[in-house]
Design a protein around this motif. Structure first.
Motif, PDB file in Angstrom:
ATOM      1  N   CYS A  72      39.429  45.118  48.243  1.00 60.27           N
ATOM      2  CA  CYS A  72      39.594  46.173  49.231  1.00 60.27           C
ATOM      3  C   CYS A  72      39.279  47.544  48.653  1.00 60.27           C
ATOM      4  O   CYS A  72      39.328  47.748  47.446  1.00 60.27           O
ATOM      5  CB  CYS A  72      41.044  46.211  49.721  1.00 60.27           C
ATOM      6  N   GLU A  73      39.016  48.474  49.567  1.00 58.77           N
ATOM      7  CA  GLU A  73      38.903  49.883  49.215  1.00 58.77           C
ATOM      8  C   GLU A  73      40.158  50.570  49.735  1.00 58.77           C
ATOM      9  O   GLU A  73      40.553  50.379  50.880  1.00 58.77           O
ATOM     10  CB  GLU A  73      37.670  50.496  49.859  1.00 58.77           C
ATOM     11  N   ILE A  74      40.804  51.333  48.862  1.00 57.81           N
ATOM     12  CA  ILE A  74      42.013  52.049  49.240  1.00 57.81           C
ATOM     13  C   ILE A  74      41.820  53.540  48.980  1.00 57.81           C
ATOM     14  O   ILE A  74      40.945  53.934  48.214  1.00 57.81           O
ATOM     15  CB  ILE A  74      43.253  51.539  48.462  1.00 57.81           C
ATOM     16  N   LYS A  75      42.616  54.340  49.650  1.00 53.70           N
ATOM     17  CA  LYS A  75      42.600  55.782  49.416  1.00 53.70           C
ATOM     18  C   LYS A  75      43.877  56.121  48.662  1.00 53.70           C
ATOM     19  O   LYS A  75      44.978  55.928  49.164  1.00 53.70           O
ATOM     20  CB  LYS A  75      42.528  56.545  50.728  1.00 53.70           C
ATOM     21  N   MET A  76      43.695  56.618  47.423  1.00 54.36           N
ATOM     22  CA  MET A  76      44.831  56.887  46.549  1.00 54.36           C
ATOM     23  C   MET A  76      44.631  58.236  45.872  1.00 54.36           C
ATOM     24  O   MET A  76      43.608  58.441  45.214  1.00 54.36           O
ATOM     25  CB  MET A  76      44.923  55.770  45.504  1.00 54.36           C
ATOM     26  N   ASN A  77      45.570  59.152  46.065  1.00 51.32           N
ATOM     27  CA  ASN A  77      45.502  60.503  45.484  1.00 51.32           C
ATOM     28  C   ASN A  77      44.224  61.238  45.879  1.00 51.32           C
ATOM     29  O   ASN A  77      43.643  61.968  45.081  1.00 51.32           O
ATOM     30  CB  ASN A  77      45.625  60.451  43.959  1.00 51.32           C
ATOM     31  N   GLY A  78      43.750  61.008  47.104  1.00 47.01           N
ATOM     32  CA  GLY A  78      42.562  61.690  47.593  1.00 47.01           C
ATOM     33  C   GLY A  78      41.257  61.055  47.174  1.00 47.01           C
ATOM     34  O   GLY A  78      40.186  61.552  47.511  1.00 47.01           O
ATOM     35  N   TYR A  79      41.302  59.965  46.412  1.00 48.23           N
ATOM     36  CA  TYR A  79      40.092  59.284  45.949  1.00 48.23           C
ATOM     37  C   TYR A  79      40.036  57.874  46.526  1.00 48.23           C
ATOM     38  O   TYR A  79      41.065  57.235  46.722  1.00 48.23           O
ATOM     39  CB  TYR A  79      40.071  59.183  44.419  1.00 48.23           C
ATOM     40  N   ASN A  80      38.824  57.388  46.769  1.00 51.13           N
ATOM     41  CA  ASN A  80      38.642  56.000  47.184  1.00 51.13           C
ATOM     42  C   ASN A  80      38.507  55.133  45.939  1.00 51.13           C
ATOM     43  O   ASN A  80      37.740  55.449  45.042  1.00 51.13           O
ATOM     44  CB  ASN A  80      37.394  55.857  48.053  1.00 51.13           C
ATOM     45  N   LYS A  81      39.280  54.044  45.897  1.00 50.51           N
ATOM     46  CA  LYS A  81      39.260  53.132  44.755  1.00 50.51           C
ATOM     47  C   LYS A  81      39.138  51.699  45.256  1.00 50.51           C
ATOM     48  O   LYS A  81      39.566  51.375  46.356  1.00 50.51           O
ATOM     49  CB  LYS A  81      40.540  53.267  43.930  1.00 50.51           C
ATOM     50  N   ILE A  82      38.576  50.852  44.421  1.00 43.97           N
ATOM     51  CA  ILE A  82      38.462  49.427  44.711  1.00 43.97           C
ATOM     52  C   ILE A  82      39.641  48.713  44.040  1.00 43.97           C
ATOM     53  O   ILE A  82      39.981  49.011  42.897  1.00 43.97           O
ATOM     54  CB  ILE A  82      37.135  48.845  44.182  1.00 43.97           C
ATOM     55  N   CYS A  83      40.267  47.784  44.765  1.00 48.52           N
ATOM     56  CA  CYS A  83      41.388  47.041  44.190  1.00 48.52           C
ATOM     57  C   CYS A  83      41.323  45.589  44.647  1.00 48.52           C
ATOM     58  O   CYS A  83      40.558  45.235  45.539  1.00 48.52           O
ATOM     59  CB  CYS A  83      42.719  47.662  44.589  1.00 48.52           C
ATOM     60  N   GLU A  84      42.125  44.761  44.000  1.00 51.19           N
ATOM     61  CA  GLU A  84      42.263  43.365  44.402  1.00 51.19           C
ATOM     62  C   GLU A  84      43.714  43.123  44.783  1.00 51.19           C
ATOM     63  O   GLU A  84      44.619  43.341  43.980  1.00 51.19           O
ATOM     64  CB  GLU A  84      41.869  42.422  43.265  1.00 51.19           C
ATOM     65  N   LEU A  85      43.937  42.716  46.025  1.00 48.08           N
ATOM     66  CA  LEU A  85      45.255  42.360  46.526  1.00 48.08           C
ATOM     67  C   LEU A  85      45.332  40.849  46.606  1.00 48.08           C
ATOM     68  O   LEU A  85      44.343  40.184  46.929  1.00 48.08           O
ATOM     69  CB  LEU A  85      45.491  42.960  47.911  1.00 48.08           C
ATOM     70  N   ARG A  86      46.493  40.300  46.319  1.00 48.75           N
ATOM     71  CA  ARG A  86      46.684  38.854  46.402  1.00 48.75           C
ATOM     72  C   ARG A  86      47.913  38.527  47.233  1.00 48.75           C
ATOM     73  O   ARG A  86      48.927  39.223  47.155  1.00 48.75           O
ATOM     74  CB  ARG A  86      46.836  38.247  45.011  1.00 48.75           C
ATOM     75  N   TYR A  87      47.776  37.455  48.020  1.00 46.48           N
ATOM     76  CA  TYR A  87      48.885  36.957  48.826  1.00 46.48           C
ATOM     77  C   TYR A  87      49.108  35.495  48.470  1.00 46.48           C
ATOM     78  O   TYR A  87      48.226  34.658  48.670  1.00 46.48           O
ATOM     79  CB  TYR A  87      48.579  37.090  50.318  1.00 46.48           C
ATOM     80  N   ASP A  88      50.281  35.186  47.928  1.00 45.38           N
ATOM     81  CA  ASP A  88      50.643  33.819  47.567  1.00 45.38           C
ATOM     82  C   ASP A  88      51.233  33.139  48.796  1.00 45.38           C
ATOM     83  O   ASP A  88      52.286  33.560  49.293  1.00 45.38           O
ATOM     84  CB  ASP A  88      51.643  33.830  46.415  1.00 45.38           C
ATOM     85  N   VAL A  89      50.559  32.135  49.307  1.00 44.93           N
ATOM     86  CA  VAL A  89      50.965  31.466  50.548  1.00 44.93           C
ATOM     87  C   VAL A  89      52.295  30.744  50.367  1.00 44.93           C
ATOM     88  O   VAL A  89      53.158  30.787  51.252  1.00 44.93           O
ATOM     89  CB  VAL A  89      49.871  30.480  51.017  1.00 44.93           C
ATOM     90  N   ASP A  90      52.516  30.092  49.224  1.00 44.04           N
ATOM     91  CA  ASP A  90      53.738  29.313  49.012  1.00 44.04           C
ATOM     92  C   ASP A  90      54.992  30.180  48.915  1.00 44.04           C
ATOM     93  O   ASP A  90      56.034  29.839  49.461  1.00 44.04           O
ATOM     94  CB  ASP A  90      53.604  28.452  47.754  1.00 44.04           C
ATOM     95  N   SER A  91      54.899  31.322  48.240  1.00 42.84           N
ATOM     96  CA  SER A  91      56.076  32.181  48.073  1.00 42.84           C
ATOM     97  C   SER A  91      56.102  33.335  49.073  1.00 42.84           C
ATOM     98  O   SER A  91      57.085  34.073  49.120  1.00 42.84           O
ATOM     99  CB  SER A  91      56.134  32.740  46.655  1.00 42.84           C
ATOM    100  N   CYS A  92      55.022  33.522  49.857  1.00 46.01           N
ATOM    101  CA  CYS A  92      54.896  34.602  50.843  1.00 46.01           C
ATOM    102  C   CYS A  92      55.060  35.974  50.194  1.00 46.01           C
ATOM    103  O   CYS A  92      55.762  36.844  50.711  1.00 46.01           O
ATOM    104  CB  CYS A  92      55.903  34.436  51.982  1.00 46.01           C
ATOM    105  N   ARG A  93      54.430  36.175  49.035  1.00 46.01           N
ATOM    106  CA  ARG A  93      54.534  37.440  48.307  1.00 46.01           C
ATOM    107  C   ARG A  93      53.160  38.075  48.111  1.00 46.01           C
ATOM    108  O   ARG A  93      52.192  37.384  47.841  1.00 46.01           O
ATOM    109  CB  ARG A  93      55.182  37.226  46.941  1.00 46.01           C
ATOM    110  N   TRP A  94      53.144  39.411  48.222  1.00 48.66           N
ATOM    111  CA  TRP A  94      51.943  40.192  48.006  1.00 48.66           C
ATOM    112  C   TRP A  94      52.012  40.847  46.631  1.00 48.66           C
ATOM    113  O   TRP A  94      53.105  41.194  46.162  1.00 48.66           O
ATOM    114  CB  TRP A  94      51.831  41.302  49.044  1.00 48.66           C
ATOM    115  N   SER A  95      50.849  41.036  46.003  1.00 43.71           N
ATOM    116  CA  SER A  95      50.795  41.776  44.751  1.00 43.71           C
ATOM    117  C   SER A  95      49.502  42.569  44.675  1.00 43.71           C
ATOM    118  O   SER A  95      48.474  42.171  45.215  1.00 43.71           O
ATOM    119  CB  SER A  95      50.922  40.838  43.548  1.00 43.71           C
ATOM    120  N   LEU A  96      49.603  43.727  44.024  1.00 42.86           N
ATOM    121  CA  LEU A  96      48.425  44.514  43.675  1.00 42.86           C
ATOM    122  C   LEU A  96      47.993  43.992  42.328  1.00 42.86           C
ATOM    123  O   LEU A  96      48.634  44.252  41.303  1.00 42.86           O
ATOM    124  CB  LEU A  96      48.783  46.003  43.606  1.00 42.86           C
TER     125      LEU A  96
END
Length: 87
Positions: A60-84
């Motif tokens: 994904c592209e996110i807006k952080m501190n006024g800048y656009n940055k690329i990041c990877e987000l993950r969603y674990d289906v078994d535990s229903c948890r998100w992580s950056l």
């Protein structure tokens, strides 16, 4: 990108087909303050098996501190948890 694997609070929406769309998330900075980060664009999403668990990976592209940055987000289906995962 730097690997972080930090747990986050996520707001997302899910289509009837099960496709997930992350919208924005909260992350805690080292000083203890919390910041809301908006997901501007989703470039790629895929379902993988990591250590036997189903995990959705979003580039994904996110807006952080006024800048656009690329990041990877993950969603674990078994535990229903998100992580950056990467920033």
């Amino acid at each position: 990108m730097k690997t972080l694997a930090k747990p986050i609070e996520m707001i997302s929406w899910t289509e009837e087909s099960g496709r997930i769309h992350p919208l924005r998330f909260k992350i805690e900075s080292p000083d203890g303050s919390r910041h809301v980060i908006k997901v501007s664009n989703i470039y790629n999403s895929e379902l993988n098996r990591i250590a036997g668990n189903k995990v959705y990976k979003f580039t994904c592209e996110i807006k952080m501190n006024g800048y656009n940055k690329i990041c990877e987000l993950r969603y674990d289906v078994d535990s229903c948890r998100w992580s950056l995962f990467k920033l």
